[in-house]
Write a protein that holds these residues in place. Structure first.
Motif, mmCIF file in Angstrom:
data_model
loop_
_atom_site.group_PDB
_atom_site.id
_atom_site.type_symbol
_atom_site.label_atom_id
_atom_site.label_comp_id
_atom_site.label_asym_id
_atom_site.label_seq_id
_atom_site.Cartn_x
_atom_site.Cartn_y
_atom_site.Cartn_z
ATOM 1 N N VAL A 30 2.360 -2.372 4.898
ATOM 2 C CA VAL A 30 3.398 -1.603 4.239
ATOM 3 C C VAL A 30 3.307 -1.761 2.726
ATOM 4 O O VAL A 30 3.439 -0.814 1.969
ATOM 5 C CB VAL A 30 4.789 -2.056 4.744
ATOM 6 N N LYS A 31 3.053 -2.970 2.258
ATOM 7 C CA LYS A 31 3.012 -3.227 0.826
ATOM 8 C C LYS A 31 1.893 -2.446 0.143
ATOM 9 O O LYS A 31 2.048 -1.985 -0.971
ATOM 10 C CB LYS A 31 2.832 -4.725 0.577
ATOM 11 N N SER A 32 0.761 -2.318 0.810
ATOM 12 C CA SER A 32 -0.382 -1.672 0.181
ATOM 13 C C SER A 32 -0.278 -0.153 0.197
ATOM 14 O O SER A 32 -0.702 0.510 -0.739
ATOM 15 C CB SER A 32 -1.678 -2.109 0.877
ATOM 16 N N GLY A 33 0.281 0.427 1.263
ATOM 17 C CA GLY A 33 0.385 1.871 1.354
ATOM 18 C C GLY A 33 -0.972 2.517 1.608
ATOM 19 O O GLY A 33 -2.019 1.856 1.660
ATOM 20 N N TYR A 58 2.685 13.762 -1.525
ATOM 21 C CA TYR A 58 3.131 12.427 -1.913
ATOM 22 C C TYR A 58 1.952 11.579 -2.374
ATOM 23 O O TYR A 58 0.865 11.634 -1.783
ATOM 24 C CB TYR A 58 3.837 11.748 -0.736
ATOM 25 N N GLU A 60 1.602 8.266 -2.255
ATOM 26 C CA GLU A 60 1.311 7.173 -1.330
ATOM 27 C C GLU A 60 2.107 7.368 -0.044
ATOM 28 O O GLU A 60 3.225 7.876 -0.063
ATOM 29 C CB GLU A 60 1.672 5.820 -1.946
ATOM 30 N N TYR A 62 3.546 5.270 3.350
ATOM 31 C CA TYR A 62 3.815 3.924 3.844
ATOM 32 C C TYR A 62 4.116 3.889 5.337
ATOM 33 O O TYR A 62 4.052 2.833 5.957
ATOM 34 C CB TYR A 62 4.999 3.318 3.074
ATOM 35 N N ASP A 97 13.031 0.798 5.076
ATOM 36 C CA ASP A 97 12.293 1.185 3.879
ATOM 37 C C ASP A 97 10.983 0.400 3.904
ATOM 38 O O ASP A 97 10.938 -0.786 3.586
ATOM 39 C CB ASP A 97 13.109 0.839 2.628
ATOM 40 N N HIS A 98 9.908 1.071 4.300
ATOM 41 C CA HIS A 98 8.634 0.372 4.488
ATOM 42 C C HIS A 98 7.961 0.032 3.165
ATOM 43 O O HIS A 98 7.130 -0.869 3.114
ATOM 44 C CB HIS A 98 7.702 1.223 5.358
ATOM 45 N N LYS A 99 8.300 0.715 2.122
ATOM 46 C CA LYS A 99 7.728 0.392 0.817
ATOM 47 C C LYS A 99 8.356 -0.877 0.248
ATOM 48 O O LYS A 99 7.659 -1.771 -0.238
ATOM 49 C CB LYS A 99 7.936 1.554 -0.157
ATOM 50 N N GLU A 100 9.687 -0.963 0.318
ATOM 51 C CA GLU A 100 10.398 -2.115 -0.232
ATOM 52 C C GLU A 100 10.624 -3.213 0.802
ATOM 53 O O GLU A 100 11.158 -4.273 0.476
ATOM 54 C CB GLU A 100 11.744 -1.665 -0.807
ATOM 55 N N ASN A 101 10.253 -2.934 2.067
ATOM 56 C CA ASN A 101 10.387 -3.920 3.140
ATOM 57 C C ASN A 101 11.837 -4.382 3.309
ATOM 58 O O ASN A 101 12.169 -5.558 3.217
ATOM 59 C CB ASN A 101 9.480 -5.131 2.882
#
Length: 400
Positions: A30-33, A58, A60, A62, A97-101
């Motif tokens: 998730v962090k890397s996208g 978009y 990126e 996620y 929220d998979h980007k911000e976990n």
């Protein structure tokens, strides 16, 4: 405008789906996208027609929800109304929220233009509250983000715990211990005092919109500022849920049962109160309840002033609590406790014992002189009340 406000008051804020915490491996990915091309090549057979057409917009990606049940779309990919709920002007969801976990709550407005217009002042108010929350530590819900997705305005909030209404329902109408009432009251009034200093009116204050920060605590946050307004703005009468309206507003709205309940304890409203209520003549005659219109009052309620406040409060003998309630429910709107006055009231300034630490319940009958009191807090409270009385300018009701 009026139609939109009335619908917003009925909005269901139910959380529709629980979200599980991701596994450590999922967190790393998730962090890397991914780039849109990478996501398309890997998940193209899991994408809906909508996603296939929009994924390259978009920078990126996620999450694609490869195992989710998706809506494929209607006759046209521009027809985003298929995502609208059948009822209400918005829906609320618990999502990840998979980007911000992090888990978040998302409010999704319907796709029609008028709902876009309704969302604008709410977002502006939330942005203002975000700044105030940081500057003054005001306990209001934090807006993380807002965006438009498939013609739907989406507002992303921090995820909070259960509502005060949930907590009360869990007691099966037995009520909360007095020390918990004190804790919740203090937390709520601090928020109202801060909003008042900044000339902000919530407009829909009720137990559903008071949420715990964390389970098992008394720390709360105020949510749902969809019809909040600045004090300087022209007001509308279509604010505040009916059962939470002030008595003078209830008299205008025909809330006879609410008035009847109040009169059982606090007696018949004084003539000054009746003069400023435009519909009072429908319910009162010669200063007395007009039974023909007070049907529930005649059939189910006792006579005015027939119930003792202590008994209504489940035989609570705490004199400070009774005085606090009377200060909040007095007929004269100019004489009611303001948030700043309530914060220095002895009921909130004198810490009550926790029944978990003592043998007696906080609601157990007690002698009046056994209640804790602080001369300093009582003096501060009385001075505040005296100042308020000097500032009173008659019975004119400025706004609803």
């Amino acid at each position: 405008m009026a139609e939109g406000l009335s619908e917003k008051m009925d909005v269901s804020q139910e959380v529709e789906e629980a979200v599980e915490q991701p596994s450590p491996s999922e967190v790393e990915s998730v962090k890397s996208g991914m780039t849109p091309q990478e996501a398309y090549e890997k998940y193209q057979f899991d994408l809906s027609s909508f996603e296939t057409s929009e994924i390259f917009k978009y920078p990126e990606i996620y999450f694609v929800g490869e195992n989710a049940t998706k809506i494929s779309g209607g006759r046209s990919l521009s027809d985003t109304s298929i995502f609208d709920t059948k009822r209400n002007n918005c829906s609320s969801f618990l999502r990840r929220d998979h980007k911000e976990n992090r888990s978040v709550a998302i409010k999704v407005m319907k796709s029609q233009p008028r709902y876009h217009q309704q969302a604008k002042p709410e977002i502006e108010m939330l942005e203002r509250l975000n700044k105030l929350s940081k500057a003054e530590n005001i306990d209001v819900v934090q807006m993380y983000d807002h965006f438009e997705f498939r013609n739907h305005v989406c507002i992303v909030f921090e995820l909070l715990s259960k509502s005060l209404r949930n907590i009360i329902d869990e007691t099966r109408e037995q009520g909360l211990p007095l020390h918990r009432v004190q804790e919740f009251a203090a937390s709520i009034i601090k928020v109202l005092d801060a909003l008042g200093r900044n000339k902000i009116m919530h407009g829909d204050l009720k137990t559903d919109n008071i949420l715990l920060k964390q389970p098992g605590t008394s720390d709360i946050k105020l949510v749902d500022f969809g019809i909040a307004e600045y004090d300087r703005e022209e007001q509308t009468e279509l604010i505040q849920a009916l059962h939470f309206r002030a008595p003078e507003v209830g008299a205008r709205s025909g809330m006879t049962d609410q008035l009847a309940l109040a009169m059982e304890v606090f007696g018949v409203p004084p003539p000054e109160f009746l003069k400023v209520c435009s519909r009072a003549k429908n319910f009162f005659k010669d200063g007395k309840p007009y039974v023909a219109d007070f049907r529930s009052y005649a059939e189910y309620r006792g006579k005015a002033g027939s119930r003792n406040l202590s008994l209504v409060l489940k035989n609570c003998k705490d004199v400070h609590f009774q005085d606090f309630i009377r200060g909040c429910f007095t007929w004269d709107p100019k004489a009611r406790l303001t948030p700043s006055q309530a914060l220095v009231h002895p009921f909130l300034t004198n810490k009550l014992p926790n029944p978990d630490d003592t043998e007696e319940s906080a609601f157990a009958p007690a002698a009046e002189d056994s209640q804790p009191d602080s001369p300093a807090s009582r003096r501060t409270y009385e001075e505040s009340r005296a100042t308020n009385k000097r500032k009173r300018s008659g019975w004119k009701i400025d706004r609803v």
